[in-house]
Design an enzyme around this catalytic site. Sequence first.
Site, short mmCIF file in Angstrom:
data_model
loop_
_atom_site.label_atom_id
_atom_site.label_comp_id
_atom_site.label_asym_id
_atom_site.label_seq_id
_atom_site.Cartn_x
_atom_site.Cartn_y
_atom_site.Cartn_z
N ASP A 177 17.09 43.73 55.86
CA ASP A 177 17.55 44.41 54.65
C ASP A 177 16.55 45.55 54.51
O ASP A 177 15.38 45.32 54.18
CB ASP A 177 17.48 43.49 53.44
CG ASP A 177 17.98 44.20 52.19
OD1 ASP A 177 17.62 45.37 51.99
OD2 ASP A 177 18.74 43.60 51.42
N HIS A 178 16.99 46.77 54.78
CA HIS A 178 15.99 47.84 54.90
C HIS A 178 15.26 48.13 53.59
O HIS A 178 14.20 48.73 53.57
CB HIS A 178 16.58 49.11 55.53
CG HIS A 178 17.39 49.95 54.60
ND1 HIS A 178 18.69 49.67 54.28
CD2 HIS A 178 17.09 51.08 53.92
CE1 HIS A 178 19.14 50.58 53.45
NE2 HIS A 178 18.20 51.46 53.21
N HIS A 240 20.59 44.53 48.75
CA HIS A 240 19.44 45.34 48.33
C HIS A 240 18.99 45.05 46.89
O HIS A 240 17.82 44.80 46.62
CB HIS A 240 19.76 46.83 48.44
CG HIS A 240 20.22 47.26 49.80
ND1 HIS A 240 19.75 46.69 50.96
CD2 HIS A 240 21.11 48.20 50.20
CE1 HIS A 240 20.33 47.27 52.01
NE2 HIS A 240 21.16 48.19 51.57
C1 BG6 Z 1 23.10 50.98 52.92
C2 BG6 Z 1 24.47 51.06 52.30
O1 BG6 Z 1 22.78 49.64 53.20
O2 BG6 Z 1 22.14 51.51 52.02
C3 BG6 Z 1 24.80 52.49 51.95
O3 BG6 Z 1 25.44 50.56 53.20
C4 BG6 Z 1 23.72 53.09 51.08
O4 BG6 Z 1 26.07 52.58 51.29
C5 BG6 Z 1 22.34 52.87 51.72
O5 BG6 Z 1 23.99 54.48 50.95
C6 BG6 Z 1 21.24 53.30 50.74
O6 BG6 Z 1 20.01 53.28 51.42
P1 BG6 Z 1 18.81 54.25 50.98
O7 BG6 Z 1 17.65 53.80 51.79
O8 BG6 Z 1 19.26 55.63 51.26
O9 BG6 Z 1 18.63 54.01 49.50
#
Ligand code: BG6
Length: 484
Positions: A177-178, A240
């Site tokens: 989960d980044h 997230h």
């Molecule tokens: C991804 C989603 O996991 O996270 C996207 O699938 C979203 O829809 C993105 O735009 C948001 O990531 P960050 O790091 O740009 O906030």
Amino acid sequence: MVSRVIPVDDFDLVIFGGTGDLARRKILPGLFRRFMAGQMPASSRIIGAARSELDQDGYQKEVAKALEEFLPKDARPKDQVTAFLETLDYVAIDAMGEGGWDTLSKKLRPDVIRAFYFSVAPSLFGALAERLHGHACAGPSCRIVVEKPFGRDLASAKELNKTLRDHFDERQIYRIDHYLGKETVQNLMAVRFGNVLFEPLWNAQHVDHVQITVSESVGVDGRGAYYDKSGAMRDMVQNHLMQLLCLTAMEPPSRFDPDAVRDEKLKVIRALDPVDPDDIVRGQYTSPEKGKGYLEQVEDPNSRTESFIAMKIAVSNWRWAGVPFYLRTGKRLKARNSEIAIVFKEVPHSIFDQDEARHRNVLTIRLQPNEGMDLSVTIKEPGPGGMRLVDVPLDMSFAEALGPDAEDVPDAYERLIMDVIRGNQTLFMRGDEVEAAWAWTDPLIKGWTERGDRPVTYETGSTGPEEAAMLLHREGRRWREIKP
Ligand code: BG6
């Protein structure tokens, strides 16, 4: 401050889906940055594996193009790019058949760390796992990395977990989960558990409510086909925002180790109450510009999928009883602005007669942009004229406090991939966590689907639907501003 980069041990990393979008946009540029930082040993190897009939040279050229596209010019010195490309190899592989597997097996070195990144559709996970074992590529110390979406409901997540666990131990599975790789998200743990200041106040006695906002200015654009089947709940909240909520609400783990941290997060998810439908607002963006509204960007012109969601959540335990957690996330909003705000209670009794305003300390953890934290405190407004109070931020921008080190913070993917190589699962989701998150999410989605609820609309560039503002207004609170 001196930056301390500790090199990881020598490794072979195989990226299934090595020519795909995620590999080009995030994984390979991330690895290159770690290579430049001296964290990736020069002897390490990255093996792209995909269907395309490329050779090593062809793959190196593809990756060179990806680096050009996704990294600014000054971030990719030519000599470093050349040295990095030398670490790359390629195998044309048939995930569902036998082609390429023996070649892959021969390329892998014994006695170095071995990791397999499944950057492919989840429907291929089982086939990949089987073939990795069948061709003696996977041993007990190898690791696999899997991307979200990890299922689309509890049943499919269980099925995926079973498929992976048929072949690998839980300690070998790294579910990414980044958001957990973001610097400030980890800082939340440092702030909570590395200071004595906050923890005594971090509970229902002192906290009025918590707001978690992940606001995006981008729309679904080219991803309509995927997004319309997910919506904000599956795409952002189940993973997230849930992780942000867990890190904010969890009890102090006894140690900073993978299972101790993940046990505490799991307890939070299990303590979440079902959400009342009146406490959920779902929205879809509209736009005066032709082709830019949500319904024009997805296939189904009658789609009921939400591009925005706001909700009030209760964490039913001693620490948080009675403290609402308000979550909101959406696309095509006013700005890209994400934060966790802990809004403390007012003082129990104000001694300042002339002051009619309500003052509350707020600790804000900013995820993006401009990562950092601020704590608003109430002070006396300067000048004569009595004791007038004003709230001012005690601001701490990481960029200012840490100087150049803060600019060189690894992006979420870089850090997480290095954690895979180091064998550290703390920032990865455990199978039971993912299942618990779906177990909480499923009935909510089922509820609005069965009721046939339609999302309300909101304008592109706004802060979301009016109904979301009402969710807080009716309780005498309001959302924090979404600032560009
Ligand atoms: C991804 C989603 O996991 O996270 C996207 O699938 C979203 O829809 C993105 O735009 C948001 O990531 P960050 O790091 O740009 O906030």
